[in-house]
Each structure stands twice: as C-alpha cells, then as structure tokens.
Scaffold this motif. Structure first.
Motif, PDB file in Angstrom:
ATOM      1  N   ASN A 119       8.724  27.780  45.561  1.00  0.00           N
ATOM      2  CA  ASN A 119       8.826  27.871  44.101  1.00  0.00           C
ATOM      3  C   ASN A 119       8.039  29.037  43.503  1.00  0.00           C
ATOM      4  OD1 ASN A 119      10.288  25.481  44.364  1.00  0.00           O
ATOM      5  ND2 ASN A 119       9.353  24.541  42.570  1.00  0.00           N
ATOM      6  N   PRO A 120       6.749  29.211  43.845  1.00  0.00           N
ATOM      7  CA  PRO A 120       6.011  30.336  43.270  1.00  0.00           C
ATOM      8  C   PRO A 120       6.647  31.685  43.598  1.00  0.00           C
ATOM      9  CG  PRO A 120       4.487  28.762  44.238  1.00  0.00           C
ATOM     10  CD  PRO A 120       5.865  28.342  44.649  1.00  0.00           C
ATOM     11  N   ASP A 121       7.211  31.811  44.801  1.00  0.00           N
ATOM     12  CA  ASP A 121       7.883  33.056  45.184  1.00  0.00           C
ATOM     13  C   ASP A 121       9.126  33.288  44.326  1.00  0.00           C
ATOM     14  OD1 ASP A 121       5.986  33.110  47.250  1.00  0.00           O
ATOM     15  OD2 ASP A 121       7.343  32.079  48.634  1.00  0.00           O
ATOM     16  N   VAL A 122       9.902  32.221  44.118  1.00  0.00           N
ATOM     17  CA  VAL A 122      11.125  32.334  43.315  1.00  0.00           C
ATOM     18  C   VAL A 122      10.788  32.734  41.880  1.00  0.00           C
ATOM     19  CG1 VAL A 122      13.152  31.121  42.411  1.00  0.00           C
ATOM     20  CG2 VAL A 122      12.360  30.652  44.728  1.00  0.00           C
ATOM     21  N   LEU A 123       9.744  32.134  41.324  1.00  0.00           N
ATOM     22  CA  LEU A 123       9.368  32.444  39.942  1.00  0.00           C
ATOM     23  C   LEU A 123       9.004  33.916  39.780  1.00  0.00           C
ATOM     24  CD1 LEU A 123       7.269  29.277  39.054  1.00  0.00           C
ATOM     25  CD2 LEU A 123       9.448  29.964  38.038  1.00  0.00           C
ATOM     26  N   VAL A 124       8.292  34.473  40.753  1.00  0.00           N
ATOM     27  CA  VAL A 124       7.948  35.896  40.700  1.00  0.00           C
ATOM     28  C   VAL A 124       9.218  36.742  40.755  1.00  0.00           C
ATOM     29  CG1 VAL A 124       6.843  37.800  41.948  1.00  0.00           C
ATOM     30  CG2 VAL A 124       5.629  35.639  41.662  1.00  0.00           C
ATOM     31  N   MET A 150      16.302  30.567  47.565  1.00  0.00           N
ATOM     32  CA  MET A 150      15.089  29.813  47.910  1.00  0.00           C
ATOM     33  C   MET A 150      15.351  29.006  49.175  1.00  0.00           C
ATOM     34  SD  MET A 150      15.217  27.008  44.843  1.00  0.00           S
ATOM     35  CE  MET A 150      16.759  26.166  44.460  1.00  0.00           C
ATOM     36  N   LEU A 151      14.269  28.719  49.898  1.00  0.00           N
ATOM     37  CA  LEU A 151      14.370  27.937  51.126  1.00  0.00           C
ATOM     38  C   LEU A 151      13.760  26.553  50.937  1.00  0.00           C
ATOM     39  CD1 LEU A 151      14.985  27.601  54.133  1.00  0.00           C
ATOM     40  CD2 LEU A 151      12.883  28.864  54.649  1.00  0.00           C
ATOM     41  N   PHE A 152      12.532  26.496  50.415  1.00  0.00           N
ATOM     42  CA  PHE A 152      11.836  25.220  50.224  1.00  0.00           C
ATOM     43  C   PHE A 152      11.745  24.885  48.739  1.00  0.00           C
ATOM     44  CE2 PHE A 152       9.738  27.227  54.013  1.00  0.00           C
ATOM     45  CZ  PHE A 152      10.360  26.443  54.958  1.00  0.00           C
ATOM     46  N   GLY A 153      12.884  24.855  48.068  1.00  0.00           N
ATOM     47  CA  GLY A 153      12.875  24.547  46.646  1.00  0.00           C
ATOM     48  C   GLY A 153      12.334  23.150  46.375  1.00  0.00           C
ATOM     49  N   LEU A 154      11.502  23.035  45.348  1.00  0.00           N
ATOM     50  CA  LEU A 154      10.924  21.741  44.980  1.00  0.00           C
ATOM     51  C   LEU A 154      11.312  21.443  43.535  1.00  0.00           C
ATOM     52  CD1 LEU A 154       8.999  19.403  45.833  1.00  0.00           C
ATOM     53  CD2 LEU A 154       7.133  20.750  44.838  1.00  0.00           C
ATOM     54  N   VAL A 155      12.024  20.363  43.312  1.00  0.00           N
ATOM     55  CA  VAL A 155      12.560  19.966  42.006  1.00  0.00           C
ATOM     56  C   VAL A 155      12.971  21.198  41.186  1.00  0.00           C
ATOM     57  CG1 VAL A 155      11.447  17.721  41.870  1.00  0.00           C
ATOM     58  CG2 VAL A 155      10.171  19.721  41.109  1.00  0.00           C
ATOM     59  N   PRO A 156      13.903  22.014  41.695  1.00  0.00           N
ATOM     60  CA  PRO A 156      14.229  23.300  41.046  1.00  0.00           C
ATOM     61  C   PRO A 156      14.830  23.177  39.655  1.00  0.00           C
ATOM     62  CG  PRO A 156      15.812  22.799  42.779  1.00  0.00           C
ATOM     63  CD  PRO A 156      14.721  21.795  42.904  1.00  0.00           C
ATOM     64  N   VAL A 157      15.507  22.073  39.371  1.00  0.00           N
ATOM     65  CA  VAL A 157      16.069  21.894  38.028  1.00  0.00           C
ATOM     66  C   VAL A 157      14.955  21.646  37.027  1.00  0.00           C
ATOM     67  CG1 VAL A 157      17.601  20.499  36.589  1.00  0.00           C
ATOM     68  CG2 VAL A 157      18.234  21.004  38.966  1.00  0.00           C
ATOM     69  N   THR A 170      16.742  22.944  49.125  1.00  0.00           N
ATOM     70  CA  THR A 170      15.516  22.241  48.755  1.00  0.00           C
ATOM     71  C   THR A 170      14.972  21.501  49.975  1.00  0.00           C
ATOM     72  OG1 THR A 170      16.500  20.103  48.171  1.00  0.00           O
ATOM     73  CG2 THR A 170      16.550  21.830  46.491  1.00  0.00           C
ATOM     74  N   VAL A 171      13.717  21.073  49.895  1.00  0.00           N
ATOM     75  CA  VAL A 171      13.113  20.368  51.021  1.00  0.00           C
ATOM     76  C   VAL A 171      13.201  18.858  50.867  1.00  0.00           C
ATOM     77  CG1 VAL A 171      11.520  22.147  51.786  1.00  0.00           C
ATOM     78  CG2 VAL A 171      10.864  20.674  49.898  1.00  0.00           C
ATOM     79  N   TYR A 219       0.576  24.282  41.701  1.00  0.00           N
ATOM     80  CA  TYR A 219       1.772  24.675  42.440  1.00  0.00           C
ATOM     81  C   TYR A 219       3.009  24.288  41.638  1.00  0.00           C
ATOM     82  CZ  TYR A 219       4.881  25.325  46.469  1.00  0.00           C
ATOM     83  OH  TYR A 219       5.870  25.754  47.318  1.00  0.00           O
ATOM     84  N   SER A 220       3.885  25.245  41.408  1.00  0.00           N
ATOM     85  CA  SER A 220       5.070  25.008  40.584  1.00  0.00           C
ATOM     86  C   SER A 220       5.922  23.856  41.120  1.00  0.00           C
ATOM     87  CB  SER A 220       5.922  26.286  40.531  1.00  0.00           C
ATOM     88  OG  SER A 220       7.167  26.039  39.936  1.00  0.00           O
ATOM     89  N   GLY A 221       6.164  22.886  40.259  1.00  0.00           N
ATOM     90  CA  GLY A 221       7.037  21.769  40.619  1.00  0.00           C
ATOM     91  C   GLY A 221       6.294  20.541  41.097  1.00  0.00           C
TER      92      GLY A 221
END
Length: 340
Positions: free
Chosen positions: A112-117, A129-136, A155-156, A187-189
């Motif tokens: 998540n932090p990588d995606v946000l950047v 993303m690979l390990f998305g956490l509650v992306p919605v 998502t994971v 940590y985001s999410g």
C-alpha cells in the motif's frame, strides 16, 4: 510475338531453368536480412519495481520466473528496473519520479505505501500492486471489480481472513480469552484492517488488546506491557516496521512463552509458532498474469483486483514444544506444512 512476364526466380529454380547468379545472391541476401530486421522490431517492455518494504531478492526470485513462464526473456524482451528504498519514503518518491520520467510500461508497487507514492506521481502509467490491503477503503481503487483508474493487482486477504487467524488461535490455545494484536498504525490500510479484527474478535467472544508499533524502539516497550497484561496469545501483522523487526518479535514472544500467529510464512521458518497466509506462488502467478495483460494492451481500470483463493497454514512444532503447547490433531491435519 508477345513476351510472357517472368515468374519469380523460385519457380525458375523449381523447374530447372538457369538463373542469373546475381538474382540468386540477391534473393539469398534478402532472406538473410529478414530475421535480423524482425529482431530489430521486437518490442522490449520495461517494468519498474518501486518499494520501500519488499526486497529485490523476494521480488526477483518470484516475478522473474513467472514472467519467463509467460514467454518473456529477462534482459531481452523485458527489462526490470528495481528502485528500492528500504524504510525511506522520501527517497522512494525520488526513485518513483525517475521511473515515471523514463516512461516505463508498468510500475509494480507491492505494498500500500508503495502504491500511494506511485499513484501520486502518475495517473497514466499502469500500477500493479501485489500485497494490496483493503485497497477500496484506502482509496487505491474505486472497487475490486472495477478499479477505475491506473491501479489494479492482487490483495493478500479475502473475506473472513482476520476471523480465520482468530479461529486458528482459538482452536490451538486452550481457554483462549484475550488476544493481543500487534499492528502498525501508520501503515496505510491497517487501521481499517484492525477494525475488521476487532469485529471478528467480538463475534467470537474474545477480548482484543491493541499493541501499536510505530518504530523499532516500540518493540521492547510493547513486550514489557504484554508481560504485565499477559494475554493468552498474540496476533502479529506482517507490515513494514514489524516485518523488519520480526526476528526481535519472535524472540520476545518466545521469552514470554506467548503463542503467536503471524502474517508471513518466513516468521514461522524463523521460529514463530504458526502462520496463515495467501499462497505466495498462486499470488505471484495471478499478479504476473495481470502485468502480462497490461503489456498486451489491457487497461488497469478494466482489470478486476484479484483476491487470493488459496491459503497456507504453517506450524512449527519445535516452537510449540518449547512453549509447552500441544497442537490439537485436527489443527495439524489442516496444516499445509509442519516444521518438526
């Protein structure tokens, strides 16, 4: 007498007519040049990997073989540019800007932090993303079925994942009543995820104690508090700072003789009691399939975010014995791997 048009030299050759040496050589040269010309027009795709948490070894050992299975040649038909900044979000933004400037075809942003950047830097380059956490819930995508922007991926976790952690602890630890959740509030999410865990614990009649970790220095203080509150078990999330301090967490849990379940298989291999995670091989395979679709022209907005369907339970019996804990047979039968 009207002159008939000449057929190609291939027909002349086939029926035995004499052929001018110059014409034969010209034809051979044309054929010798053709493969080279085709090689020069073969598309070379460029993937950027941007992360502050995931190591190059982890990504390379999983992503590159998965790409080869789909027909890509690493270094020839596809080039992977790793831009990693361990635990350094400011530097990650600089590296991400460099990737955007080079106009890579896809950016793989594992967490998540990588995606946000990456999302702040570009709205046009696809981000997977690979390990998305509650992306919605955190705004990475509009919905799982219809991401709607330039982000998609895997998502994971799936529905009921948090409850499964607690069920495994309940089935393993006798008279389980109080569970400590070690989590990283920044940590985001994870805040949304923690609420899911709280709800699941409440539905099972369990008391949940939140143990926040914001920096490496918080680990010792957290276990000092746990030595006083004495929960029956520990639930450790596998996010940034905690993952980097995992060896210390495992050692501290062992010292308190505290049964713990982890969100990463590597923690159990390193001495943790048990883990429950998405099957990494399947996850990377599905993630790579999404990357492949994008390279072939699909839009991330139209590619649904995929949740894992296969999970792995790993149990370390050596650790169980050290804790004086007998793992019930029905739990062992559910395990995908048992470390003896």
């Amino acid at each position: 007498m009207r002159r008939q048009p000449r057929l190609s030299f291939f027909v002349d050759y086939a029926i035995g007519r004499p052929i001018a040496r110059r014409r034969v050589i010209g034809g051979l040269v044309a054929f010798s040049v053709l493969p080279s010309a085709l090689a020069q027009t073969t598309r070379v795709y460029r993937i950027g990997v941007l992360s502050q948490w995931v190591t190059r070894d982890y990504i390379a050992s999983r992503l590159e073989p998965a790409l080869r299975q789909r027909g890509y040649e690493i270094g020839r038909s596809i080039v992977i540019d790793y831009r990693l900044a361990p635990n350094d979000p400011q530097r990650l933004a600089t590296l991400g800007a460099e990737l955007v400037a080079t106009k890579v075809d896809v950016i793989i942003a594992p967490t998540n932090p990588d995606v946000l950047v990456a999302k702040r830097l570009t709205s046009s380059i696809p981000i997977v993303m690979l390990f998305g956490l509650v992306p919605v819930e955190v705004g990475l995508v509009q919905s799982l079925a219809h991401p709607g922007g330039n982000v998609t991926g895997t998502t994971v976790q799936g529905p009921g994942f948090a409850g499964k952690f607690l069920e495994l602890l309940r089935d393993t630890v006798p008279n389980l009543r109080r569970v400590a959740l070690m989590w990283e509030p920044d940590y985001s999410g994870i805040t949304h995820y923690a609420e899911i865990v709280v709800t699941a614990a409440r539905s099972m009649g369990l008391e949940l104690i939140r143990v926040p970790i914001r920096s490496p220095d918080d680990v010792d203080a957290a276990f000092s508090r746990l030595s006083v509150s004495r929960p029956d078990a520990l639930f450790v999330s596998a996010t940034g700072v905690i993952e980097l301090q995992m060896a210390h967490v495992i050692e501290s849990a062992a010292r308190l003789r505290l049964p713990a379940i982890y969100g990463s298989k590597s923690a159990v291999i390193s001495g943790g009691l048990m883990s429950y995670t998405a099957n990494q091989t399947e996850l990377v395979s599905r993630h790579t399939a999404i990357v492949d679709r994008i390279l072939k022209g699909a839009r991330p907005a139209d590619i649904p975010v995929e949740e894992p369907t296969t999970f792995e339970l790993v149990i370390n019996l050596k650790t169980a014995r050290a804790l004086g804990l007998v793992i019930p047979q029905d739990v062992l039968l559910r395990a995908d791997e048992v470390i003896r």
